[in-house]
Motif scaffolding. Sequence first.
Motif, PDB file in Angstrom:
ATOM      1  N   HIS A 176      -6.334 -26.627  26.281  1.00  0.00           N
ATOM      2  CA  HIS A 176      -6.899 -25.595  25.387  1.00  0.00           C
ATOM      3  C   HIS A 176      -6.028 -25.440  24.136  1.00  0.00           C
ATOM      4  CE1 HIS A 176     -10.075 -24.513  28.040  1.00  0.00           C
ATOM      5  NE2 HIS A 176      -9.339 -23.870  28.931  1.00  0.00           N
ATOM      6  N   LEU A 177      -4.709 -25.415  24.332  1.00  0.00           N
ATOM      7  CA  LEU A 177      -3.785 -25.253  23.206  1.00  0.00           C
ATOM      8  C   LEU A 177      -3.857 -26.472  22.281  1.00  0.00           C
ATOM      9  CD1 LEU A 177      -0.557 -23.884  25.003  1.00  0.00           C
ATOM     10  CD2 LEU A 177      -2.567 -22.620  24.254  1.00  0.00           C
ATOM     11  N   PHE A 178      -3.888 -27.656  22.884  1.00  0.00           N
ATOM     12  CA  PHE A 178      -3.898 -28.887  22.091  1.00  0.00           C
ATOM     13  C   PHE A 178      -5.208 -29.040  21.326  1.00  0.00           C
ATOM     14  CE2 PHE A 178      -4.418 -33.529  21.582  1.00  0.00           C
ATOM     15  CZ  PHE A 178      -3.252 -33.807  20.893  1.00  0.00           C
ATOM     16  N   SER A 179      -6.299 -28.708  21.971  1.00  0.00           N
ATOM     17  CA  SER A 179      -7.616 -28.829  21.329  1.00  0.00           C
ATOM     18  C   SER A 179      -7.703 -27.946  20.088  1.00  0.00           C
ATOM     19  CB  SER A 179      -8.717 -28.458  22.329  1.00  0.00           C
ATOM     20  OG  SER A 179      -9.979 -28.474  21.707  1.00  0.00           O
ATOM     21  N   ALA A 180      -7.194 -26.709  20.200  1.00  0.00           N
ATOM     22  CA  ALA A 180      -7.251 -25.778  19.060  1.00  0.00           C
ATOM     23  C   ALA A 180      -6.426 -26.294  17.892  1.00  0.00           C
ATOM     24  CB  ALA A 180      -6.764 -24.396  19.488  1.00  0.00           C
ATOM     25  N   THR A 181      -5.203 -26.743  18.166  1.00  0.00           N
ATOM     26  CA  THR A 181      -4.345 -27.204  17.069  1.00  0.00           C
ATOM     27  C   THR A 181      -4.816 -28.543  16.524  1.00  0.00           C
ATOM     28  OG1 THR A 181      -2.828 -27.961  18.802  1.00  0.00           O
ATOM     29  CG2 THR A 181      -2.243 -25.957  17.656  1.00  0.00           C
ATOM     30  N   ARG A 182      -5.357 -29.402  17.376  1.00  0.00           N
ATOM     31  CA  ARG A 182      -5.842 -30.719  16.919  1.00  0.00           C
ATOM     32  C   ARG A 182      -6.957 -30.559  15.896  1.00  0.00           C
ATOM     33  NH1 ARG A 182      -6.832 -36.210  20.207  1.00  0.00           N
ATOM     34  NH2 ARG A 182      -7.692 -37.399  18.458  1.00  0.00           N
ATOM     35  N   SER A 183      -7.782 -29.533  16.075  1.00  0.00           N
ATOM     36  CA  SER A 183      -8.910 -29.321  15.161  1.00  0.00           C
ATOM     37  C   SER A 183      -8.452 -29.056  13.734  1.00  0.00           C
ATOM     38  CB  SER A 183      -9.761 -28.134  15.641  1.00  0.00           C
ATOM     39  OG  SER A 183     -10.218 -28.348  16.946  1.00  0.00           O
ATOM     40  N   CYS A 184      -7.199 -28.547  13.588  1.00  0.00           N
ATOM     41  CA  CYS A 184      -6.684 -28.199  12.259  1.00  0.00           C
ATOM     42  C   CYS A 184      -5.751 -29.255  11.686  1.00  0.00           C
ATOM     43  CB  CYS A 184      -5.934 -26.867  12.326  1.00  0.00           C
ATOM     44  SG  CYS A 184      -6.949 -25.466  12.821  1.00  0.00           S
ATOM     45  N   ALA A 185      -5.294 -30.166  12.531  1.00  0.00           N
ATOM     46  CA  ALA A 185      -4.271 -31.119  12.104  1.00  0.00           C
ATOM     47  C   ALA A 185      -4.875 -32.255  11.285  1.00  0.00           C
ATOM     48  CB  ALA A 185      -3.550 -31.676  13.322  1.00  0.00           C
ATOM     49  N   PRO A 186      -4.122 -32.834  10.358  1.00  0.00           N
ATOM     50  CA  PRO A 186      -4.602 -34.009   9.613  1.00  0.00           C
ATOM     51  C   PRO A 186      -4.794 -35.185  10.561  1.00  0.00           C
ATOM     52  CG  PRO A 186      -2.278 -33.579   9.148  1.00  0.00           C
ATOM     53  CD  PRO A 186      -2.772 -32.414   9.933  1.00  0.00           C
TER      54      PRO A 186
END
Length: 640
Positions: A607-617
């Motif tokens: 859940h944490l990785f999915s949220a941050t991945r959506s914003c990462a380049p």
Amino acid sequence: MIMGIRGLMSFVEDHSNEFFTDVKLRDTKIIIDGYALFHRLYFSSNLELRYGGDYDSFTDVVQKFFESLFACKICPYVVLDGGCDISDKKLNTLKDRAREKIQMAHSLSVGGGGYVCPLLIREVFIQVLTKLQVCFVQCFSEADRDIMTLANHWNCPVLSSDSDFCIFDLKSGFCPLNGFQWRNVNTIKGTRDRYIPAKCFFLDALCCHFGIMNKTLLPLFAVLCGNDHVNLPVMETFLSKVRFPLGAANSKGRRHHRVLGLLNWLSRFADPTEALDSVLNHLPKKRRGTVKELLCRSMEEYVQAQGRLQDFFQHGAYTCPDTWNPGLPPWVLAALARGQLSPFISDALVLRRTILHTQVENMQRPNAHRISLPIRQVIYGLLVNALPHVRNVAWDALPPQPPTFSEVERINKNIKTSIVNAVELPKDHSDLSKLTELSLASRQMLLLETLKVKQSLLDPVPAALKLPVAVSCYWVQHAEATLKLHHLQALLLGMLLGPLRAMASSPEEKAGRGGGAETLYAELQRVKAPPGTRLDLDTAHVFCQWQCCLQMGLYLNQLLSTPLPEPDLTRLYSGSLVHGLCRQLLTSASVESLLRLCPEAQQLYEHLFSATRSCAPAELFLPKGKLNSKRRKQKKSGKV
């Protein structure tokens, strides 16, 4: 670091048998200098200093400290410093300390020694006090006088490491932290009563040593010797001309020549007026008026405070002294006193100036705080319209100013004051006194827009981690090119430490039916980078940037009355762990291999990785070979 009066603490410690009394502290109130305590606990507990803070280990130390007090029926009242005084009289001292901290941070970054507190140490300390239900208050400016006034009102000792407390006339004395044996709780023979061995300094003993010296001369001694408020070159003129009694020459290696000489010299005078006149007679006539005014004003720092902290501890509020109160909204004053707003906020409000503290980072790169500048600009935008109501005489003669703030920041290995514009915000956010009246949705929208994250991304994330994940989304969008996938993975794995600890103590886990939380928690503890491991400066820098983002995200969230729940910082970031995880992820381990021990933790991580991945380049997730190929192509086409 705490400075106080130069050379005084080491002088009284060298005369420990004369100035100190051995005491068995138990069954008493005690007033604790919070700033001195959290520095002392961190630096004296063999905690890692280079990785940005082992907040979990620090939390354990703080808990053990207060458990020792509770075991001896010692009732602690912690008093924290607030922002800078409205007169800004200590600015030069603060700048000197900032320069010293940069030098120590650089030394630590290249494997040398030094003492630099982690960026969020104060916030972690306050959270531990809250959890332990320890009474605490945050003063509106420096706390020393308030501590002295409260200790004398309650007739109890003060615990600190600041030598200023050797000058205050404390009824029940001053216990220095380095003589406070809280790790060595003893029992009174023949009873069950427990006590902490300590050394207690009494002003009467010092005065008797110098022929029953008048106590009221001590504040003049402090300002002549050199404290945080007075550092005049003209004082060196006086010190070079005055004839100190011969006894001063016998001090240990002349280390305490100035302290002993001044005390001997002052002891010949009946009162401060007579002594001050003698000081001025040694100075050029044209300087006497200015110097006298400065010395008298500085001596007032050692008289009783106007505020009544006992009112706060008894009724939850106390009156802000008129000399500080700049007409701020009542909710701001209340939040400052409760530690719900940082001194950073009061400095920005009252002085239009903030100091950005240096971490152990890569000194060849721009300072890590640059990444969080857009967040600070929104904070300044919320504060700027309160400023016309601030009563600062120095501003009255100035023409109307643009909404700018100055920031003292690191440039290479020195400091520089930069001018920063506040962001212009919608009209409904322009009145600080009504900011708390805005709807939750409105306050949350401003926070998330500032952090550049959509609410929907945070929906699967547990409430306690929403703000750290939102901050991490901001971080991956703004970080330097040195940010790599394994940095993000290590940071998010580190965030599991708190939830894993809670899972490990659940009934299911203890009954052996859990999902391996205890095993994974123990494995993460083993991964921590051991002391002495070489510091990867690029890794250190990106995590310093993340802490800067978290700090300002936290302050903005507090200023907006926590539209997102305040995270538990005590187990959120462990520098030794995330640096150790980085090494493992680059060599042998994978996220999957670590998390297979606990499916529940694996799901949370996803859940944490999915949220941050959506914003990462997208470049962050390219295989290493493809990333290098893409950079070569960009270089050929002139895009890099």
